[in-house]
Design a protein around this motif. Structure first.
Motif, PDB file in Angstrom:
ATOM      1  N   GLU B 452       0.871  -1.165   0.000  1.00  0.00           N
ATOM      2  CA  GLU B 452       0.000   0.000   0.000  1.00  0.00           C
ATOM      3  C   GLU B 452       0.909   1.216   0.000  1.00  0.00           C
ATOM      4  O   GLU B 452       1.416   1.633   1.024  1.00  0.00           O
ATOM      5  N   ALA B 453       1.150   1.765  -1.192  1.00  0.00           N
ATOM      6  CA  ALA B 453       1.949   2.989  -1.294  1.00  0.00           C
ATOM      7  C   ALA B 453       1.108   4.138  -0.764  1.00  0.00           C
ATOM      8  O   ALA B 453      -0.098   3.983  -0.581  1.00  0.00           O
ATOM      9  N   PRO B 454       1.730   5.302  -0.516  1.00  0.00           N
ATOM     10  CA  PRO B 454       0.922   6.437  -0.056  1.00  0.00           C
ATOM     11  C   PRO B 454      -0.246   6.737  -0.990  1.00  0.00           C
ATOM     12  O   PRO B 454      -1.278   7.217  -0.550  1.00  0.00           O
ATOM     13  N   ARG B 455      -0.090   6.433  -2.276  1.00  0.00           N
ATOM     14  CA  ARG B 455      -1.153   6.750  -3.227  1.00  0.00           C
ATOM     15  C   ARG B 455      -2.068   5.578  -3.515  1.00  0.00           C
ATOM     16  O   ARG B 455      -3.001   5.714  -4.283  1.00  0.00           O
ATOM     17  N   GLY B 456      -1.785   4.419  -2.982  1.00  0.00           N
ATOM     18  CA  GLY B 456      -2.663   3.275  -3.215  1.00  0.00           C
ATOM     19  C   GLY B 456      -1.885   2.010  -3.475  1.00  0.00           C
ATOM     20  O   GLY B 456      -0.683   1.940  -3.248  1.00  0.00           O
ATOM     21  N   GLU B 457      -2.604   1.012  -4.005  1.00  0.00           N
ATOM     22  CA  GLU B 457      -2.017  -0.302  -4.181  1.00  0.00           C
ATOM     23  C   GLU B 457      -0.942  -0.274  -5.269  1.00  0.00           C
ATOM     24  O   GLU B 457      -1.181   0.205  -6.373  1.00  0.00           O
ATOM     25  N   ASN B 458       0.231  -0.795  -4.925  1.00  0.00           N
ATOM     26  CA  ASN B 458       1.374  -0.782  -5.828  1.00  0.00           C
ATOM     27  C   ASN B 458       1.725  -2.235  -6.147  1.00  0.00           C
ATOM     28  O   ASN B 458       1.928  -3.024  -5.245  1.00  0.00           O
ATOM     29  N   VAL B 459       1.740  -2.584  -7.439  1.00  0.00           N
ATOM     30  CA  VAL B 459       1.892  -3.994  -7.824  1.00  0.00           C
ATOM     31  C   VAL B 459       3.187  -4.183  -8.588  1.00  0.00           C
ATOM     32  O   VAL B 459       3.468  -3.445  -9.538  1.00  0.00           O
ATOM     33  N   HIS B 460       4.001  -5.136  -8.167  1.00  0.00           N
ATOM     34  CA  HIS B 460       5.160  -5.559  -8.940  1.00  0.00           C
ATOM     35  C   HIS B 460       4.981  -7.032  -9.249  1.00  0.00           C
ATOM     36  O   HIS B 460       4.699  -7.809  -8.343  1.00  0.00           O
ATOM     37  N   LEU B 461       5.150  -7.407 -10.516  1.00  0.00           N
ATOM     38  CA  LEU B 461       5.072  -8.825 -10.869  1.00  0.00           C
ATOM     39  C   LEU B 461       6.399  -9.215 -11.489  1.00  0.00           C
ATOM     40  O   LEU B 461       6.907  -8.504 -12.364  1.00  0.00           O
ATOM     41  N   VAL B 462       6.991 -10.315 -11.020  1.00  0.00           N
ATOM     42  CA  VAL B 462       8.249 -10.764 -11.606  1.00  0.00           C
ATOM     43  C   VAL B 462       8.127 -12.206 -12.070  1.00  0.00           C
ATOM     44  O   VAL B 462       7.400 -13.005 -11.481  1.00  0.00           O
ATOM     45  N   ILE B 463       8.816 -12.496 -13.157  1.00  0.00           N
ATOM     46  CA  ILE B 463       9.037 -13.873 -13.586  1.00  0.00           C
ATOM     47  C   ILE B 463      10.542 -14.034 -13.595  1.00  0.00           C
ATOM     48  O   ILE B 463      11.249 -13.269 -14.249  1.00  0.00           O
ATOM     49  N   THR B 464      11.055 -15.004 -12.830  1.00  0.00           N
ATOM     50  CA  THR B 464      12.505 -15.132 -12.732  1.00  0.00           C
ATOM     51  C   THR B 464      13.049 -15.865 -13.953  1.00  0.00           C
ATOM     52  O   THR B 464      12.377 -16.703 -14.544  1.00  0.00           O
ATOM     53  N   GLY B 465      14.285 -15.526 -14.306  1.00  0.00           N
ATOM     54  CA  GLY B 465      14.912 -16.131 -15.476  1.00  0.00           C
ATOM     55  C   GLY B 465      16.188 -16.844 -15.107  1.00  0.00           C
ATOM     56  O   GLY B 465      16.451 -17.114 -13.938  1.00  0.00           O
ATOM     57  N   HIS B 466      17.011 -17.134 -16.097  1.00  0.00           N
ATOM     58  CA  HIS B 466      18.272 -17.832 -15.858  1.00  0.00           C
ATOM     59  C   HIS B 466      19.347 -16.850 -15.392  1.00  0.00           C
ATOM     60  O   HIS B 466      19.180 -15.641 -15.479  1.00  0.00           O
ATOM     61  N   ASP B 467      20.468 -17.351 -14.896  1.00  0.00           N
ATOM     62  CA  ASP B 467      21.632 -16.563 -14.484  1.00  0.00           C
ATOM     63  C   ASP B 467      21.301 -15.535 -13.410  1.00  0.00           C
ATOM     64  O   ASP B 467      21.781 -14.406 -13.460  1.00  0.00           O
ATOM     65  N   SER B 468      20.421 -15.862 -12.495  1.00  0.00           N
ATOM     66  CA  SER B 468      19.950 -14.950 -11.450  1.00  0.00           C
ATOM     67  C   SER B 468      19.565 -13.588 -12.013  1.00  0.00           C
ATOM     68  O   SER B 468      19.847 -12.550 -11.441  1.00  0.00           O
ATOM     69  N   ARG B 469      18.896 -13.625 -13.157  1.00  0.00           N
ATOM     70  CA  ARG B 469      18.323 -12.408 -13.725  1.00  0.00           C
ATOM     71  C   ARG B 469      16.806 -12.539 -13.744  1.00  0.00           C
ATOM     72  O   ARG B 469      16.261 -13.613 -13.530  1.00  0.00           O
ATOM     73  N   LEU B 470      16.156 -11.395 -14.034  1.00  0.00           N
ATOM     74  CA  LEU B 470      14.705 -11.429 -14.171  1.00  0.00           C
ATOM     75  C   LEU B 470      14.350 -11.768 -15.609  1.00  0.00           C
ATOM     76  O   LEU B 470      15.067 -11.396 -16.539  1.00  0.00           O
ATOM     77  N   TYR B 471      13.226 -12.479 -15.774  1.00  0.00           N
ATOM     78  CA  TYR B 471      12.748 -12.695 -17.143  1.00  0.00           C
ATOM     79  C   TYR B 471      11.752 -11.614 -17.517  1.00  0.00           C
ATOM     80  O   TYR B 471      11.774 -11.092 -18.631  1.00  0.00           O
ATOM     81  N   ARG B 472      10.867 -11.260 -16.597  1.00  0.00           N
ATOM     82  CA  ARG B 472       9.900 -10.202 -16.856  1.00  0.00           C
ATOM     83  C   ARG B 472       9.659  -9.479 -15.552  1.00  0.00           C
ATOM     84  O   ARG B 472       9.562 -10.102 -14.489  1.00  0.00           O
ATOM     85  N   TRP B 473       9.593  -8.172 -15.632  1.00  0.00           N
ATOM     86  CA  TRP B 473       9.331  -7.353 -14.454  1.00  0.00           C
ATOM     87  C   TRP B 473       8.295  -6.325 -14.839  1.00  0.00           C
ATOM     88  O   TRP B 473       8.501  -5.604 -15.819  1.00  0.00           O
ATOM     89  N   LYS B 474       7.189  -6.314 -14.123  1.00  0.00           N
ATOM     90  CA  LYS B 474       6.137  -5.339 -14.418  1.00  0.00           C
ATOM     91  C   LYS B 474       5.927  -4.458 -13.207  1.00  0.00           C
ATOM     92  O   LYS B 474       5.835  -4.944 -12.079  1.00  0.00           O
ATOM     93  N   VAL B 475       5.878  -3.158 -13.434  1.00  0.00           N
ATOM     94  CA  VAL B 475       5.643  -2.194 -12.367  1.00  0.00           C
ATOM     95  C   VAL B 475       4.299  -1.545 -12.625  1.00  0.00           C
ATOM     96  O   VAL B 475       4.078  -1.001 -13.699  1.00  0.00           O
ATOM     97  N   ARG B 476       3.380  -1.645 -11.685  1.00  0.00           N
ATOM     98  CA  ARG B 476       2.106  -0.927 -11.823  1.00  0.00           C
ATOM     99  C   ARG B 476       2.009   0.019 -10.637  1.00  0.00           C
ATOM    100  O   ARG B 476       1.702  -0.384  -9.533  1.00  0.00           O
ATOM    101  N   ALA B 477       2.321   1.297 -10.874  1.00  0.00           N
ATOM    102  CA  ALA B 477       2.278   2.271  -9.792  1.00  0.00           C
ATOM    103  C   ALA B 477       0.824   2.674  -9.540  1.00  0.00           C
ATOM    104  O   ALA B 477      -0.013   2.549 -10.432  1.00  0.00           O
ATOM    105  N   PRO B 478       0.525   3.141  -8.313  1.00  0.00           N
ATOM    106  CA  PRO B 478      -0.874   3.466  -8.001  1.00  0.00           C
ATOM    107  C   PRO B 478      -1.472   4.553  -8.884  1.00  0.00           C
ATOM    108  O   PRO B 478      -2.655   4.500  -9.212  1.00  0.00           O
ATOM    109  N   THR B 479      -0.660   5.544  -9.275  1.00  0.00           N
ATOM    110  CA  THR B 479      -1.227   6.618 -10.085  1.00  0.00           C
ATOM    111  C   THR B 479      -1.665   6.125 -11.458  1.00  0.00           C
ATOM    112  O   THR B 479      -2.575   6.670 -12.061  1.00  0.00           O
TER     113      THR B 479
END
Lengths: 144, 521
Positions: B452-479
């Protein structure tokens, strides 16, 4: 040039301070830096430790990962400078020479301070000397 | 409970898998998607969070996927629809306006085809050649666009605005307000001027452990909540337990950040309605909060505290003692909030910019904007994270949905934040215990982190990938969710009220556009 933290700001997390006398040039700091502000490279018989203060985000993640304590959290944080060259901090450290053949190696002279045992000291030789000694062992085994 | 709701919405239980203590993953057929989303969100009243497109070609055989995130109290539901390369994508934004931006963004960034007549560019610049599809895996993050085909330079029916920015807003945005006489008839928001592709940088150049520091710099006001949400997403994907001490430290810093953000907004609102003395008073109390952050983490805004699996450093008794004194000082100086609430200037904003409950739900409003319209949803209470389960606080709800209640609800939240901070500061666990847990990266795991960010619900979605990297990273800020209500609150009002109505939504445009500067020298 750089603004120092005043007494009230002693907790301030500024950009990292680098001590060339402790640095072994391993490059851990440049590997973990999220913004690639630190570069460690070998040029000739010296190691260059270059920090671009303008790109540094003052997270001090490099300080957590320094194996010898050469990096510490600094109190300077402002980066106002009158020319772009002053935003780069450049430290040079002498490179260790191979005790057997005298060629330059990829880590600095300070590494000797952190080496404790005799076996570790014996293993301090350049890549080519290591391969040559290994080949000699292989040759001996073959003759036997 | 969730299984029962899903059965009522005719989801085959064989497709449902539980991937975390409170996370469910559903693989749906393309034809079923519309009915399921309609049933879950419009009939059962679940909250629609976000959606995203994923190019799965690096993890499986070449296929695309659309992922929808729907939440209800105490569980997160991830709905995944797998598509073939050139298949036209399903969409739900004609029945659910909240999904409009994220679906258009997925089409834009991945080049997905649809049967709807939409413009080919939504968040990227319209002049880019159509083969620029940045989130595809074959597109390298350091591609120089000047080497590709030359960009189109003019759009036929475009017009040039010389001064798009209202003096009240200092950020990169454009609100085109159409008015007839003294009534607003339509409003258009043009944004994403500062989108620099942080998600692509996080997926390609950075390692998983470096991303929290970059995520913190998405926003200049609520950065810590972004890095917490990111860490929680990875922790839920890799099933990491966070030590109790780290959870309490996160709670403390998140609440200090909420104070900072709310006090800044309330000060700006006081300034915009002409209450200069309250403006100065509120900024002075904000300074106390900033000093408390400085004592705790060594920086006024960028805390640099979060790492995956915990926090980096612990607090000492000396620091906690100093902060306790500052909070005492803050409580006395916060009495000025009563003067703001009672002021005649603010009472004029009653019944201005009303957002009814039904449209708030349909448009996907979150945070104080939704709670002022009577939607009882707070991530801290409904999907507890950090140490919010162990502290006592109220969630203020109001029913009017007007500008006045959106401002007053933030005044109430400030009081609740101080209450949480006092409880956390009295815990002994803050100064002793483990700081972080070791973890081992594994590819192909999905995790959702919500705060719960000051402005509302803040969503991060990750799919992990190889080599300790991310495969997909989505940022949904409240605004991103809250700007959808612009038309609903502004149409019918007077243009002179527009700045304060927009300000009461507390827009944060760098969050929405996901700004970050990472440039190679």
């Amino acid at each position: 040039m750089y603004r120092q933290a005043s007494d009230g700001e002693k907790n301030m997390r500024g950009y990292p301070r680098h001590d060339p006398d402790k640095c072994i040039g391993c490059g851990a700091c440049s590997n973990v830096c999220p913004t690639d502000s630190i570069t460690v490279r070998v040029s000739g018989d010296r190691i260059e430790w270059i920090h671009n203060v303008a790109r540094c985000i003052r997270c001090c993640f490099c300080v957590d990962h320094c194996p010898t304590g050469a990096l510490s959290v600094g109190e300077e944080y402002s980066m106002i400078a009158d020319s772009i060259d002053k935003l780069y901090i450049l430290h040079t450290i002498d490179v260790e020479k191979c005790p057997k053949c005298g060629r330059t190696m990829t880590y600095s002279v300070n590494v000797e301070k952190h080496v404790a045992s005799r076996t570790e000291k014996a293993s301090m030789s350049c890549e080519r000397c290591k391969i040559e000694s290994l080949l000699r062992v292989v040759e001996k085994v073959r003759r036997v | 409970m969730v299984i029962k709701i899903l059965e009522e919405c005719e989801v085959d239980p064989q497709n449902v898998s539980k991937i975390g203590p409170d996370t469910f993953l559903i693989d749906l057929d393309k034809r079923q998607l519309r009915d399921v989303i309609k049933c879950l969100v419009l009939d059962k009243g679940l909250h629609f969070s976000t959606c995203l497109g994923v190019d799965y070609s690096g993890l499986r055989q070449g296929s695309m996927a659309l992922i929808y995130v729907v939440t209800r109290p105490s569980s997160k539901i991830i709905i995944r629809v797998t598509l073939n390369e050139n298949e036209s994508i399903p969409y739900v934004h004609d029945i659910l306006p909240a999904a409009e931006w994220c679906e258009l963004e997925a089409m834009d960034l991945l080049g997905l085809k649809t049967s709807l007549p939409v413009e080919d560019r939504f968040i990227l610049h319209w002049g880019l050649p159509s083969k620029v599809q940045p989130l595809r895996k074959e597109f390298k993050h350091n591609t120089r666009l000047s080497n590709m085909v030359s960009c189109r330079v003019s759009k036929p029916e475009d017009f040039v605005e010389v001064d798009p920015h209202h003096p009240f807003f200092y950020e990169h945005e454009d609100f085109l307000i159409k008015a007839i006489g003294n009534r607003i008839v339509d409003v258009l928001y043009i944004g994403s001027y500062i989108n620099r592709g942080i998600e692509k940088v996080g997926e390609s150049r950075l390692k998983m452990e470096q991303v929290p520091f970059i995520a913190e710099r998405i926003c200049g006001i609520c950065g810590f909540t972004h890095s917490t949400a990111y860490c929680q997403a990875v922790e839920s994907a890799l099933d990491i337990d966070v030590p109790e001490r780290a959870r309490f430290e996160r709670t403390l810093m998140l609440e200090l950040e909420r104070l900072e953000s709310h006090l800044l907004l309330l000060a700006l609102i006081a300034y915009s309605v002409g209450l200069r003395d309250i403006f100065l008073g509120l900024l002075r109390s904000r300074e106390i909060v900033m000093n408390a952050c400085d004592i705790l983490v060594g920086n006024r805004k960028m805390y640099g505290l979060n790492v995956i699996g915990g926090v980096r450093y612990g607090f000492e008794t000396r620091q906690i003692r100093d902060v306790k004194e500052l909070i005492k000082k803050l409580k006395t100086s916060l009495k000025i909030l009563d003067a703001l609430k009672e002021s005649q200037e603010l009472r004029k904003l009653k019944d201005v910019g009303v957002l009814p409950k039904e449209s708030a739900h349909k448009l996907g409003a979150v945070g104080p904007v939704a709670r002022a319209s009577g939607i009882d949803y707070d991530v801290r209470r409904d999907l507890p994270y950090a140490a919010y389960e162990e502290v006592d606080f109220d969630v203020p709800i109001m029913d009017q949905g007007d500008t006045y209640s959106r401002i007053v609800i933030r005044c109430e939240e400030v009081i609740q934040s101080v209450r949480i901070i006092e409880q956390v500061l009295n815990r002994d666990v803050l100064t002793k215990g483990d700081l972080r847990t070791e973890y081992y990266p594994a590819p192909g795991k999905i995790g959702v982190g919500m705060t719960e960010a000051p402005r509302g619900e803040n969503v991060h979605l990750v799919i992990t990938g190889h080599d300790s990297r991310l495969y997909r990273w989505k940022v949904r800020a409240p605004t991103y969710a809250n700007l959808a209500v612009l038309r609903a609150v502004l149409v019918g009002e007077s243009p002179r009220d527009a700045p304060v109505i927009i300000a009461s939504l507390d827009p944060c445009l760098s969050c929405t556009d996901r700004l970050v500067m990472v440039r190679r020298t």
